[in-house]
Design a protein around this motif. Structure first.
Motif, PDB file in Angstrom:
ATOM      1  N   LEU A   2       1.028  -0.948   0.215  1.00 11.04           N
ATOM      2  CA  LEU A   2       0.023  -0.095  -0.023  1.00 11.04           C
ATOM      3  C   LEU A   2       0.726   1.408   0.136  1.00 11.04           C
ATOM      4  N   ARG A  35      -0.963   3.493  -2.387  1.00 12.78           N
ATOM      5  CA  ARG A  35      -1.775   2.889  -3.475  1.00 12.78           C
ATOM      6  C   ARG A  35      -3.016   2.442  -3.144  1.00 12.78           C
ATOM      7  N   ASN A  36      -3.941   2.352  -4.086  1.00 14.29           N
ATOM      8  CA  ASN A  36      -5.523   1.845  -4.072  1.00 14.29           C
ATOM      9  C   ASN A  36      -6.196   2.319  -2.820  1.00 14.29           C
ATOM     10  N   GLY A  39      -9.904   1.767  -1.776  1.00 13.05           N
ATOM     11  CA  GLY A  39     -10.346   0.678  -2.658  1.00 13.05           C
ATOM     12  C   GLY A  39     -10.737   1.190  -4.049  1.00 13.05           C
ATOM     13  N   ARG A  40     -10.396   2.184  -4.568  1.00 11.96           N
ATOM     14  CA  ARG A  40     -10.569   2.862  -5.805  1.00 11.96           C
ATOM     15  C   ARG A  40      -9.346   2.824  -7.017  1.00 11.96           C
ATOM     16  N   ALA A  41      -8.380   1.931  -6.657  1.00  8.09           N
ATOM     17  CA  ALA A  41      -6.962   2.024  -7.612  1.00  8.09           C
ATOM     18  C   ALA A  41      -6.534   3.286  -7.760  1.00  8.09           C
ATOM     19  N   THR A  43      -3.861   6.097  -6.866  1.00  8.46           N
ATOM     20  CA  THR A  43      -2.602   6.272  -6.411  1.00  8.46           C
ATOM     21  C   THR A  43      -2.374   7.676  -5.976  1.00  8.46           C
ATOM     22  N   LYS A  63      -5.115   7.518 -11.782  1.00  8.25           N
ATOM     23  CA  LYS A  63      -5.925   6.269 -11.627  1.00  8.25           C
ATOM     24  C   LYS A  63      -5.694   5.670 -13.000  1.00  8.25           C
TER      25      LYS A  63
END
Length: 235
Positions: A2, A35-36, A39-41, A43, A63
């Motif tokens: 992460l 990152r992520n 939870g939406r990818a 960064t 994104k």
């Protein structure tokens, strides 16, 4: 992972602005990414850099997809301060704000396309203004441009290539309708080729650029020399 944290140090030995002596400088750079996010990818991250005559802060969000399409979309915001001490001209400082929105499309390992919008606010001023000077250095310029780039990279290693080739081109277009105080068109094209011959690597490179329009900013012009281009010429 992460989180990702990177940092580094640098030491440079360069010719002093006077052109007669040498000077050593030290610097530090750090980068933090998450990152992520949610939870939406997504960064997000930031970068900081400090040298004796320059500091820079930059934040970004990126994104990997846009409306279901494979376009990596990124937003950048940066703030910098630089002290310029040329040997044959008056010293000056420059404060800059840069906002950039960019999308990128990659096809395979080699092909990369990108396009975007960049807004740049530059304040150039004399750090020690003389009240009796009728022409002090103190002005602010805003530039806004559309940007695009294409590159093909078939090198076996981008940092220490032994074989393959690279070519790329960029186009920048600035007009008042985009929020710019000056208008210009800037094109840069470059190519390089690498071939191993026994224990040696033969390398060839070419670069060409042109700027047209009413741009009078030194930062938009092309110069030869210094540590980032053809060596053998002073900065």
């Amino acid at each position: 992972p992460l989180y990702r944290v990177r940092y580094g140090f640098e030491v440079a030995d360069e010719v002093a602005p006077s052109g007669e002596d040498r000077m050593g400088t030290a610097g530090f750079i750090a980068d933090l990414q998450r990152r992520n996010l949610f939870g939406r990818a997504l960064t997000v991250g930031g970068t900081g850099r400090y040298e004796s005559d320059l500091w820079l802060l930059r934040g970004f969000a990126s994104k990997p997809r846009f409306l279901g399409l494979p376009f990596t979309t990124s937003l950048y915001l940066s703030r910098s301060h630089q002290e310029v001490r040329p040997g044959s001209a008056r010293p000056f400082n420059e404060d800059r704000w840069i906002v950039t929105a960019e999308q990128e499309l990659r096809r395979g390992r080699a092909l990369r396309l990108s396009w975007g919008y960049r807004h740049d606010r530059s304040h150039v001023f004399d750090p020690e203004i003389d009240p009796d000077d009728p022409f002090p250095i103190d002005f602010t310029v805003r530039t806004a441009r559309l940007t695009s780039a294409v590159s093909i990279d078939l090198r076996d290693n981008p940092f220490a290539p032994r074989r393959g080739w690279f070519s790329g081109a960029t186009l920048e277009y600035a007009v008042p309708a985009l929020g710019s105080e000056i208008d210009f068109v800037k094109v840069l094209a470059q190519a390089s080729l690498f071939r191993p011959v026994g224990p040696l690597v033969l390398a060839a490179a070419a670069r060409a650029g042109i700027v047209t329009g009413r741009s009078s900013l030194l930062s938009e012009r092309f110069f030869t020399g210094g540590r980032t281009t053809v060596r053998g010429y002073r900065e």
